[in-house]
Design a protein around this motif. Sequence first.
Motif, PDB file in Angstrom:
ATOM      1  N   ARG A  72       0.831  -1.213   0.000  1.00 50.59           N
ATOM      2  CA  ARG A  72       0.000   0.000   0.000  1.00 50.59           C
ATOM      3  C   ARG A  72       0.864   1.261   0.000  1.00 50.59           C
ATOM      4  O   ARG A  72       0.577   2.215  -0.716  1.00 50.59           O
ATOM      5  CB  ARG A  72      -0.913   0.024   1.226  1.00 50.59           C
ATOM      6  N   ALA A  75       2.416   1.681  -3.422  1.00 46.30           N
ATOM      7  CA  ALA A  75       1.432   2.147  -4.397  1.00 46.30           C
ATOM      8  C   ALA A  75       1.133   3.634  -4.187  1.00 46.30           C
ATOM      9  O   ALA A  75       1.023   4.389  -5.162  1.00 46.30           O
ATOM     10  CB  ALA A  75       0.145   1.331  -4.276  1.00 46.30           C
ATOM     11  N   ALA A  76       1.017   4.060  -2.962  1.00 51.22           N
ATOM     12  CA  ALA A  76       0.763   5.470  -2.675  1.00 51.22           C
ATOM     13  C   ALA A  76       1.945   6.329  -3.113  1.00 51.22           C
ATOM     14  O   ALA A  76       1.765   7.413  -3.672  1.00 51.22           O
ATOM     15  CB  ALA A  76       0.488   5.672  -1.187  1.00 51.22           C
ATOM     16  N   GLU A  78       4.084   5.614  -5.530  1.00 48.61           N
ATOM     17  CA  GLU A  78       4.074   5.648  -6.995  1.00 48.61           C
ATOM     18  C   GLU A  78       2.990   6.595  -7.522  1.00 48.61           C
ATOM     19  O   GLU A  78       3.201   7.300  -8.508  1.00 48.61           O
ATOM     20  CB  GLU A  78       3.867   4.238  -7.557  1.00 48.61           C
ATOM     21  N   GLU A  79       1.856   6.618  -6.849  1.00 48.10           N
ATOM     22  CA  GLU A  79       0.771   7.518  -7.254  1.00 48.10           C
ATOM     23  C   GLU A  79       1.202   8.976  -7.095  1.00 48.10           C
ATOM     24  O   GLU A  79       0.970   9.805  -7.982  1.00 48.10           O
ATOM     25  CB  GLU A  79      -0.480   7.231  -6.430  1.00 48.10           C
ATOM     26  N   ARG A  80       1.816   9.297  -5.957  1.00 49.82           N
ATOM     27  CA  ARG A  80       2.294  10.667  -5.743  1.00 49.82           C
ATOM     28  C   ARG A  80       3.369  11.038  -6.755  1.00 49.82           C
ATOM     29  O   ARG A  80       3.409  12.155  -7.267  1.00 49.82           O
ATOM     30  CB  ARG A  80       2.824  10.820  -4.320  1.00 49.82           C
ATOM     31  N   LYS A  81       4.249  10.097  -7.067  1.00 50.29           N
ATOM     32  CA  LYS A  81       5.309  10.338  -8.029  1.00 50.29           C
ATOM     33  C   LYS A  81       4.730  10.587  -9.428  1.00 50.29           C
ATOM     34  O   LYS A  81       5.166  11.505 -10.132  1.00 50.29           O
ATOM     35  CB  LYS A  81       6.251   9.132  -8.053  1.00 50.29           C
ATOM     36  N   ALA A  82       3.717   9.810  -9.807  1.00 49.80           N
ATOM     37  CA  ALA A  82       3.074   9.987 -11.116  1.00 49.80           C
ATOM     38  C   ALA A  82       2.351  11.338 -11.183  1.00 49.80           C
ATOM     39  O   ALA A  82       2.371  12.004 -12.213  1.00 49.80           O
ATOM     40  CB  ALA A  82       2.113   8.845 -11.374  1.00 49.80           C
ATOM     41  N   ARG A  83       1.737  11.720 -10.075  1.00 51.92           N
ATOM     42  CA  ARG A  83       1.047  13.012 -10.025  1.00 51.92           C
ATOM     43  C   ARG A  83       2.031  14.156 -10.162  1.00 51.92           C
ATOM     44  O   ARG A  83       1.759  15.148 -10.836  1.00 51.92           O
ATOM     45  CB  ARG A  83       0.287  13.138  -8.696  1.00 51.92           C
ATOM     46  N   GLU A  84       3.206  14.031  -9.552  1.00 52.52           N
ATOM     47  CA  GLU A  84       4.240  15.053  -9.658  1.00 52.52           C
ATOM     48  C   GLU A  84       4.708  15.184 -11.108  1.00 52.52           C
ATOM     49  O   GLU A  84       4.959  16.265 -11.590  1.00 52.52           O
ATOM     50  CB  GLU A  84       5.434  14.665  -8.781  1.00 52.52           C
ATOM     51  N   ARG A  86       3.065  14.580 -13.785  1.00 54.79           N
ATOM     52  CA  ARG A  86       2.032  15.189 -14.630  1.00 54.79           C
ATOM     53  C   ARG A  86       2.013  16.703 -14.463  1.00 54.79           C
ATOM     54  O   ARG A  86       1.694  17.431 -15.385  1.00 54.79           O
ATOM     55  CB  ARG A  86       0.658  14.638 -14.287  1.00 54.79           C
TER      56      ARG A  86
END
Length: 87
Positions: A72, A75-76, A78-84, A86
């Motif tokens: 978890r 995954a969180a 990676e999500e923050r990294k992907a948002r950065e 973008r």
Amino acid sequence: MKEFVTYTALRIVLLLASFGVVVGVMALLLDGQVHLFWALVAAFLISGIASYFLLDRQREAFARRVELRASRAAAAFEERKAREDRD
């Protein structure tokens, strides 16, 4: 957290029970002379080996819980990294 507390409590109980048995056996075999250091060393060894076999189910439940929390968190992250990326 419940799995950690359960596993740790059972390990402590197993260590104390092993210590009691070792002290009792030493007292019987050595005419009442008990060497607490060696009794503690023997209890650690006995409880460590016994916990490997007796507490397998609790150790597996604890490991599953840790793995779930780690996945978890990854995954969180990676999500923050992907948002950065973008932004």
